[in-house]
Design a protein around this motif. Structure first.
Motif, short mmCIF file in Angstrom:
data_model
loop_
_atom_site.label_atom_id
_atom_site.label_comp_id
_atom_site.label_asym_id
_atom_site.label_seq_id
_atom_site.Cartn_x
_atom_site.Cartn_y
_atom_site.Cartn_z
N LYS A 8 0.87 -1.12 0.15
CA LYS A 8 -0.04 -0.02 0.08
C LYS A 8 0.90 1.15 -0.03
O LYS A 8 1.73 1.34 0.78
N ALA A 9 0.60 1.97 -0.95
CA ALA A 9 1.30 3.37 -0.96
C ALA A 9 0.87 4.21 -0.03
O ALA A 9 -0.14 4.19 0.48
N ASP A 10 1.67 4.91 0.73
CA ASP A 10 1.52 5.91 1.77
C ASP A 10 1.13 7.18 1.00
O ASP A 10 1.92 7.98 0.69
N THR A 11 -0.23 7.53 1.31
CA THR A 11 -0.49 8.72 0.38
C THR A 11 -1.15 9.81 1.42
O THR A 11 -1.42 10.84 0.99
N THR A 12 -0.69 9.63 2.60
CA THR A 12 -1.00 10.49 3.61
C THR A 12 -0.10 12.37 3.22
O THR A 12 -0.64 13.14 3.75
N GLN A 13 1.14 11.88 2.71
CA GLN A 13 1.66 13.03 2.47
C GLN A 13 1.63 13.82 1.09
O GLN A 13 2.21 14.71 0.81
N TRP A 14 0.54 13.31 0.23
CA TRP A 14 0.30 13.52 -1.02
C TRP A 14 -0.65 14.92 -1.17
O TRP A 14 -1.09 15.18 -0.14
N PRO A 15 -0.22 15.75 -2.14
CA PRO A 15 -1.03 17.15 -2.06
C PRO A 15 -2.26 16.66 -2.44
O PRO A 15 -2.74 15.62 -3.11
N VAL A 16 -3.25 17.52 -2.34
CA VAL A 16 -4.71 17.49 -2.52
C VAL A 16 -4.88 17.29 -4.16
O VAL A 16 -5.70 16.74 -4.83
N SER A 17 -4.04 18.25 -4.91
CA SER A 17 -4.02 18.33 -6.30
C SER A 17 -2.45 18.29 -6.68
O SER A 17 -1.66 18.67 -6.17
N PHE A 18 -2.18 17.59 -7.80
CA PHE A 18 -0.85 17.67 -8.66
C PHE A 18 -0.69 18.59 -9.44
O PHE A 18 0.37 19.03 -10.13
#
Length: 173
Positions: A8-18
Motif C-alpha cells: 500500500k502506498a503511503d498517500t498521507t503526504q500527497w498534495p490534494v492536487s498535483f
C-alpha cells in the motif's frame, strides 16, 4: 516473496492536487457517460430501420467487415470479424454469440467505425444495429429499433450466459 498487489502506498503526504489537468465539466462527463445496460437503461433517443442501417453499413462498415449479402471469395480475409454467423461454421458472431441486443448497440456506438470511433449518430447506430440483427435472422426486415424496442429483443445466445450474481468474498474486489 512479497506480492506487489499487497503493498500500500503511503498517500498521507500527497498534495490534494498535483496541478495537472482541470476538473471535468458536467457536459464533458455526459458526453462520455454513454453506457447501455442489458435492460436498455442508457439507450438514447432516436430510431433506425434495417433499410437505413444497410446504407450506413455499406458506406461505413463494409470495408472492414465485408458484405453481408455476398460471400467472400475462397481464401479471402477481412481486417475485422465477420458479423453474421451460422450454426455450421461456429464463428462467433452477433447472432450466435452476443447475449444482448443492447450490447451490440453499445459496442457499435463506442467503437465503430474503426477509423473514427464514436462518430455515428444515435440514429445511425440504431440503423446499423437493426441491419445486423436482421442479417442474423433475429428481427424482421420491417423492424424499427429505438429505446423501447431494442431491449425487448431476446438474443439466441442469451441463455448460454450465466449471470454473475456473487455479492462478496475474497474473489470479489
Amino acid at each position: 516473496m512479497v506480492n506487489t498487489y499487497d503493498i500500500k502506498a503511503d498517500t498521507t503526504q500527497w498534495p490534494v492536487s498535483f496541478g495537472f489537468g482541470k476538473p471535468a465539466t458536467p457536459q464533458q462527463i455526459a458526453a462520455w457517460d454513454i453506457d447501455v445496460r442489458p435492460d436498455g437503461l442508457g439507450l438514447p433517443a432516436g430510431s433506425g430501420t434495417v433499410i437505413q442501417g444497410r446504407a450506413i453499413y455499406n458506406t461505413k462498415c463494409m470495408a472492414c467487415h465485408g458484405s453481408i449479402e455476398k460471400a467472400l471469395p475462397p481464401g479471402a480475409k477481412l481486417p475485422a470479424p465477420v458479423l453474421v454467423g451460422d450454426s455450421i461454421s461456429k464463428v462467433k458472431a452477433i447472432g450466435n454469440y452476443w447475449p444482448y441486443a443492447s450490447t451490440v448497440f453499445d459496442y457499435i456506438r463506442r467503437s465503430m467505425p474503426y477509423n473514427l470511433p464514436g462518430s455515428l449518430t444515435d440514429n445511425e447506430v440504431y440503423g446499423v444495429t437493426a441491419y445486423l440483427l436482421n442479417a442474423n435472422k433475429i428481427i424482421k426486415a420491417d423492424a424499427v429499433l429505438d429505446a423501447k424496442t431494442l431491449p425487448m429483443i431476446v438474443m439466441p445466445a442469451q441463455k448460454l450466459f450465466i449471470n454473475d450474481d456473487r455479492h462478496g468474498g475474497p474473489e470479489i474486489r
